[in-house]
Design a protein around this motif. Structure first.
Motif, mmCIF file in Angstrom:
data_model
loop_
_atom_site.group_PDB
_atom_site.id
_atom_site.type_symbol
_atom_site.label_atom_id
_atom_site.label_comp_id
_atom_site.label_asym_id
_atom_site.label_seq_id
_atom_site.Cartn_x
_atom_site.Cartn_y
_atom_site.Cartn_z
ATOM 1 N N VAL A 185 0.819 -1.209 0.000
ATOM 2 C CA VAL A 185 0.000 0.000 0.000
ATOM 3 C C VAL A 185 0.857 1.265 0.000
ATOM 4 O O VAL A 185 1.827 1.387 0.768
ATOM 5 C CB VAL A 185 -0.944 0.013 1.217
ATOM 6 N N ILE A 186 0.492 2.211 -0.859
ATOM 7 C CA ILE A 186 1.044 3.565 -0.869
ATOM 8 C C ILE A 186 -0.058 4.506 -0.405
ATOM 9 O O ILE A 186 -1.150 4.516 -0.974
ATOM 10 C CB ILE A 186 1.509 3.988 -2.278
ATOM 11 N N ASP A 187 0.214 5.279 0.648
ATOM 12 C CA ASP A 187 -0.712 6.301 1.153
ATOM 13 C C ASP A 187 -0.213 7.679 0.777
ATOM 14 O O ASP A 187 0.998 7.878 0.580
ATOM 15 C CB ASP A 187 -0.811 6.242 2.679
ATOM 16 N N PHE A 188 -1.141 8.665 0.719
ATOM 17 C CA PHE A 188 -0.699 10.044 0.543
ATOM 18 C C PHE A 188 -1.424 10.974 1.507
ATOM 19 O O PHE A 188 -2.532 10.698 1.960
ATOM 20 C CB PHE A 188 -0.867 10.506 -0.903
ATOM 21 N N ILE A 189 -0.760 12.078 1.806
ATOM 22 C CA ILE A 189 -1.302 13.142 2.641
ATOM 23 C C ILE A 189 -1.047 14.478 1.954
ATOM 24 O O ILE A 189 -0.187 14.574 1.075
ATOM 25 C CB ILE A 189 -0.664 13.163 4.043
ATOM 26 N N THR A 190 -1.791 15.493 2.355
ATOM 27 C CA THR A 190 -1.499 16.873 1.960
ATOM 28 C C THR A 190 -0.682 17.480 3.085
ATOM 29 O O THR A 190 -1.171 17.632 4.207
ATOM 30 C CB THR A 190 -2.793 17.676 1.731
ATOM 31 N N ILE A 191 0.581 17.821 2.804
ATOM 32 C CA ILE A 191 1.538 18.182 3.850
ATOM 33 C C ILE A 191 1.097 19.410 4.634
ATOM 34 O O ILE A 191 1.285 19.482 5.859
ATOM 35 C CB ILE A 191 2.943 18.396 3.242
ATOM 36 N N ALA A 192 0.495 20.387 3.963
ATOM 37 C CA ALA A 192 0.164 21.654 4.623
ATOM 38 C C ALA A 192 -1.030 21.560 5.558
ATOM 39 O O ALA A 192 -1.277 22.478 6.337
ATOM 40 C CB ALA A 192 -0.091 22.735 3.571
#
Length: 326
Positions: A185-192
């Motif tokens: 699994v690859i997850d992503f977030i919005t850093i700001a």
């Protein structure tokens, strides 16, 4: 070209962003790790050239399994462990000033005590995620602001608890790819912002212990394996950070390799040290540094050597994809 602001811009999949064409040193940092014993040593390399690493300074603790991330001036290293003797596992965050060199300084503490971390960052904010805490896999992410010092704050949770994922970043997004479980699994977030991660896609092979590197467009996951002692891979995967979807094969490392330190400039991705395996065993520590050109594909090329064979180090740089540029 934006004639109003006289800037060059590109579309990252969500919005138009200015191209950061500021010249940077292109310095990579390799922090602590295991040479057969836990060490405090920090080394640096010139990412624009080829050659051997040089001494940078020392960490505040001898440990392995930290998470590393950076702005263009500060590198931070959080968590890690140095064995079963108390405290053994740490929540300590150290920082270094990348342009100057020197010993690390205490920054503050993470929200949990854990080892085997990964980091992502923009110019202003660093996030540490994945980990092994209290004997179990962690889904916790915590963040700091580079311009201050102090304790980390809760960011949110990953979709899958795991440790030893690979961190990738653009100026807007952070990705945590794979991890020991193993998971693809690859997850992503919005850093700001803050909040829980969203699934991005899957690696070509479920694995942890991979090294992450990226420019603002592409992220690479180098090496790793389904377990620490079997089926270690030479695989390099890549993703387009602004989109979502499964990873694509990029090429191969010079040998099957796991738990190396990942670093990147706007053009090159690096893996330094780690365990090099020729069969299905865990392999032996290596001092080899390899690199690829991020926007192409193919096999990794020899860069030079670290001062000693070392694994489980943390890597960061002053010119990675989270800082802009491509």
């Amino acid at each position: 070209y934006n004639f109003d602001f006289k800037t060059i811009e590109f579309f990252d999949g969500n919005s138009w962003r200015q191209v950061d064409n500021t010249t940077r040193r292109g310095r990579g940092i390799i922090s602590s790790g295991n040479t057969g014993s836990f060490v405090t040593r920090i080394e640096s390399v010139d990412l624009a050239s080829q050659g051997n690493s040089v001494s940078f300074g020392d960490n505040t603790l001898a440990r392995q399994g930290q998470g590393g991330c950076s702005s263009n001036t500060r590198g931070i290293f959080g968590g890690g462990y140095n064995g079963p003797v108390s405290p053994g596992v740490f929540n300590t965050i150290d920082y270094v000033t990348i342009p100057s060199g020197g010993d690390a300084i205490d920054f503050g503490d993470l929200t949990e005590t854990a080892s085997n971390r990964a980091g992502v960052s923009s110019q202003t904010r660093g996030i540490i995620g994945t980990g092994l805490a209290g004997g179990g896999n962690s889904n916790v992410m915590a963040y700091v602001e580079f311009s201050t010092i102090g304790n980390a704050l809760d960011f949110g949770d990953l979709t899958v608890a795991r440790y030893l994922g690979a961190g990738l970043n653009s100026p807007t997004r952070g990705l945590f790819a794979g991890g020991y479980g193993p998971t693809a699994v690859i997850d992503f977030i919005t850093i700001a912002s803050t909040g829980n991660a969203t699934k991005f896609g899957d690696l070509t092979v479920a694995r942890g212990h991979g090294a992450g590197c990226s420019n603002s467009v592409r992220g690479l996951i180098m090496g790793g394996g389904p377990g620490a002692n079997s089926n270690i891979k030479d695989t390099i995967d890549y993703v387009i950070i602004a989109s979502e979807g499964n990873a694509t094969d990029f090429g191969t490392l010079s040998t099957n390799k796991w738990w190396g330190a990942g670093m990147s400039s706007a053009t090159r991705g690096f893996i330094a040290g780690g365990y090099s395996a020729t069969g299905t065993g865990s392999g032996s520590r290596t001092n080899v540094i390899e690199f690829v050109n991020i926007m192409s594909s193919g096999s990794a090329v020899d860069y030079g050597d670290l001062s000693e064979a070392i694994a489980a180090s943390a890597g960061c740089s002053d010119s990675h994809g989270g800082l802009g540029g491509f």
